[in-house]
Design a protein around this motif. Structure first.
Motif, short mmCIF file in Angstrom:
data_model
loop_
_atom_site.label_atom_id
_atom_site.label_comp_id
_atom_site.label_asym_id
_atom_site.label_seq_id
_atom_site.Cartn_x
_atom_site.Cartn_y
_atom_site.Cartn_z
N ALA A 70 0.83 -1.20 0.00
CA ALA A 70 0.00 0.00 0.00
C ALA A 70 0.86 1.25 0.00
O ALA A 70 0.53 2.25 -0.67
N GLU A 71 1.96 1.21 0.71
CA GLU A 71 2.84 2.38 0.79
C GLU A 71 3.46 2.68 -0.58
O GLU A 71 3.54 3.83 -1.00
N GLU A 72 3.89 1.63 -1.27
CA GLU A 72 4.47 1.84 -2.60
C GLU A 72 3.41 2.35 -3.58
O GLU A 72 3.68 3.26 -4.38
N LEU A 73 2.22 1.78 -3.52
CA LEU A 73 1.15 2.22 -4.41
C LEU A 73 0.79 3.67 -4.15
O LEU A 73 0.52 4.43 -5.09
N LYS A 74 0.77 4.06 -2.89
CA LYS A 74 0.45 5.44 -2.55
C LYS A 74 1.48 6.39 -3.14
O LYS A 74 1.15 7.49 -3.60
N ASN A 115 -4.22 -13.84 -1.40
CA ASN A 115 -3.23 -12.82 -1.74
C ASN A 115 -3.80 -11.77 -2.70
O ASN A 115 -3.46 -10.59 -2.60
N ILE A 116 -4.66 -12.19 -3.61
CA ILE A 116 -5.31 -11.23 -4.50
C ILE A 116 -6.14 -10.25 -3.68
O ILE A 116 -6.14 -9.04 -3.93
N LYS A 117 -6.85 -10.76 -2.70
CA LYS A 117 -7.64 -9.89 -1.83
C LYS A 117 -6.75 -8.85 -1.14
O LYS A 117 -7.14 -7.68 -1.00
N LYS A 118 -5.56 -9.27 -0.73
CA LYS A 118 -4.62 -8.33 -0.10
C LYS A 118 -4.19 -7.24 -1.07
O LYS A 118 -4.02 -6.08 -0.70
N ASP A 119 -3.99 -7.62 -2.33
CA ASP A 119 -3.64 -6.62 -3.35
C ASP A 119 -4.73 -5.57 -3.49
O ASP A 119 -4.46 -4.36 -3.54
N PHE A 120 -5.97 -6.02 -3.55
CA PHE A 120 -7.07 -5.09 -3.71
C PHE A 120 -7.20 -4.17 -2.49
O PHE A 120 -7.49 -2.98 -2.62
N GLU A 121 -6.98 -4.71 -1.31
CA GLU A 121 -7.06 -3.89 -0.11
C GLU A 121 -5.93 -2.85 -0.09
O GLU A 121 -6.14 -1.71 0.32
N ALA A 122 -4.74 -3.24 -0.55
CA ALA A 122 -3.63 -2.29 -0.64
C ALA A 122 -3.98 -1.14 -1.58
O ALA A 122 -3.69 0.03 -1.31
N ALA A 123 -4.61 -1.47 -2.70
CA ALA A 123 -5.03 -0.44 -3.65
C ALA A 123 -6.06 0.49 -3.03
O ALA A 123 -6.02 1.72 -3.20
N ARG A 124 -6.98 -0.08 -2.29
CA ARG A 124 -8.04 0.69 -1.64
C ARG A 124 -7.44 1.69 -0.65
O ARG A 124 -7.84 2.86 -0.60
#
Length: 516
Positions: A70-74, A115-124
């Motif tokens: 999430a930090e990298e995406l932000k 793990n896909i769910k974790k990706d989506f939550e990081a994006a959120r």
């Protein structure tokens, strides 16, 4: 100044009698309301806006999953350098390759879904959206074959496996549609580009089919598209690699390349024709974009790639793309200078005519670097997708409880496309004394704010119990999903100076109305 009149109390008896018929529903009040023209200044700033622009690239493998941070995406939302590039980008989109490399003959594991769910939550959390593509191989195996640089076996999966995997992915895609911009078809062929395939027909020189696809190949591909359309929520679009596959899906394996494109009358209604867009992964790479504009034939007709086919399919793409999501990447600089900035090239004109919303920031940087060197990169960064400039607005000075308040917005979409996902435009009235916000949904559809002039004329009904006072007028274009509707990162920002509120995601109209 535009003037409108409503009822106010008249002290002269005869005048009161004359006006009583038109005023009896408003307690015999006649109010004069001035609609003032408010002008706005365009901004040339490059800033993040949802679901458009240069996307950042990411991939992970089912055999060795590396989750998104999430930090990298932000951080992508701020201007950053790109490896081997001479430009910087800010991004609200992340392309995500999900490489199903160890499940080509079996089911997807529960841990992969988790793990896909974790990706989506990081994006959120980060305020970005993903463009997922599920594939089985992203490796080109060179060898002794006609194509040389990529030879069979390619490494994709059978139709039965693909359909099973789509069924497994359906729940996670539906549960996380809020942070999915769109989904790319994938699954078929190397890189999921529906070309070099072991199971769905090989249209390359390696395939032994004369460079074409057979009827059964088309039917198998159509079945996969249908399954993915069912798996992905109806309010999200699917991107296909080339336009003919949409024609064959809609109109059958014998559909001619002259098949009808989408029109506004059947756009944005969640039907199949309205949900199928495009990802051209060889934008301006050759005359026909490395096979993008080719008639791949069928069992009874040959493959064709002449100029007439090119023009027919590109015209279809131009018409269709006005109403669906379009993106992709550049893939070769061999077509230079045609893929350069104007006047030597036609990069910006091509983006505009094909209604591009996003492009890869990482590949091919040789092409993208030319845009920086040629002086058009800043325009491309600003104009990919939508870019709404509010030019002026006719807004009331006063409003009366229990009556209608009229507004007019004059905008210009200077971007290449309109938004492809639904969102409601809201007029906000914020009390200048206590900060209380009242929201009114406008009838306008932001997906129809096409490139060029946009005029929004609406009447807002003020409730009879609306608290009197002075109210700031604001415009809010939030995400349609309640889960992220209040997050300002997912709201559309207007390209104007002194209107954006970063803390709220509101656009100030720089005007106050008194509600009496």
């Amino acid at each position: 100044m535009i003037k409108k009149y409503r009822c106010t109390t008249l002290s002269i008896g005869l005048a009161a009698m004359l006006f009583s018929a038109s005023c009896k529903n408003q307690e015999n009040h006649l109010v004069e309301i001035d609609n003032v023209n408010v002008s706005f200044t365009e901004s040339t700033e490059d800033f993040p806006n949802p679901e458009r622009g240069f996307y950042r690239y990411s991939e992970t493998h089912s055999s060795n999953y590396e989750a998104l941070s999430a930090e990298e995406l932000k951080g992508y939302r701020s201007l950053q350098s790109v490896q081997s590039a001479n430009y910087k980008v800010l991004s609200t989109l992340v392309f995500r390759y999900y490489v199903l490399d160890d499940v080509v003959n079996t089911t997807i594991s529960a841990s992969f879904i988790t793990n896909i769910k974790k990706d989506f939550e990081a994006a959120r959390v980060a305020g970005v959206k993903l463009i997922p593509r599920f594939v089985y191989t992203v490796t080109a195996k060179s060898g002794n074959c006609p194509e040389g640089f990529i030879c069979p076996p390619y490494g994709d999966a059978s139709k039965a496996i693909v359909l099973n995997h789509i069924a497994q992915l359906k729940p996670v895609l539906r549960d996380n549609a809020d942070v999915i911009a769109c989904v790319q078809l994938g699954f078929i062929g190397t890189w999921g580009e529906q070309y070099y395939s072991d199971f769905f027909g090989d249209a390359s020189n390696n395939g032994g089919q004369g460079g074409k696809l057979l009827d059964n190949n088309w039917r198998d591909r159509i079945e996969v598209i249908k399954a993915l359309l069912d798996a992905v929520p109806a309010d999200r679009m699917i991107q296909l690699r080339y336009p003919q596959i949409k024609q064959r899906y809609l109109y059958g394996v014998n559909a001619p390349i002259t098949s009808a494109a989408l029109t506004e009358s059947n756009a944005f209604n969640q039907s199949d024709i309205a949900r199928l867009g495009y990802h051209n992964d060889c934008f301006l790479a050759s005359v026909n974009d490395f096979g993008t504009y080719v008639d791949y034939g069928n069992s009874s007709s040959p493959s064709r790639s002449d100029g007439a086919v090119l023009n027919t399919l590109k015209d279809y793409f131009k018409a269709d793309s006005k109403f669906v999501v379009v993106g992709g990447e550049t893939c070769s600089d061999d077509y230079s200078p045609a893929n350069n900035c104007e006047p030597a090239g036609k990069a910006q004109a091509e983006f505009a005519s094909l209604h591009y919303s996003f492009i890869n920031a990482h590949y091919n940087t040789a092409v993208n670097n030319d845009w920086q060197d040629g002086g058009c990169m800043d325009n491309i960064k600003r104009n990919l997708g939508y870019r709404f400039v509010l030019q002026s607005a006719a807004l009331p000075d006063n409003g009366v409880k229990g009556t209608q308040m009229n507004i007019k917005l004059n905008l210009k979409n200077v971007g290449y496309a309109s938004p492809y996902n639904k969102r409601t435009v809201k007029l906000l009235l914020r009390n200048t004394q206590n900060g209380a916000v009242k929201s009114f949904d406008l009838a306008t559809d932001v997906r129809k704010w096409y490139s060029g002039a946009v005029i929004v004329t609406e009447g807002i009904q003020i409730p009879a119990d609306f608290p009197a006072g002075d109210y700031e007028m604001l415009l809010n274009l939030p995400d349609a999903y309640a889960s992220i509707a209040t997050k300002p990162e997912f709201s559309i920002r207007l390209a104007n100076a002194n209107v954006w509120e970063a803390a709220t995601g509101y656009n100030k109209l720089n005007h106050t109305v008194k509600i009496n």
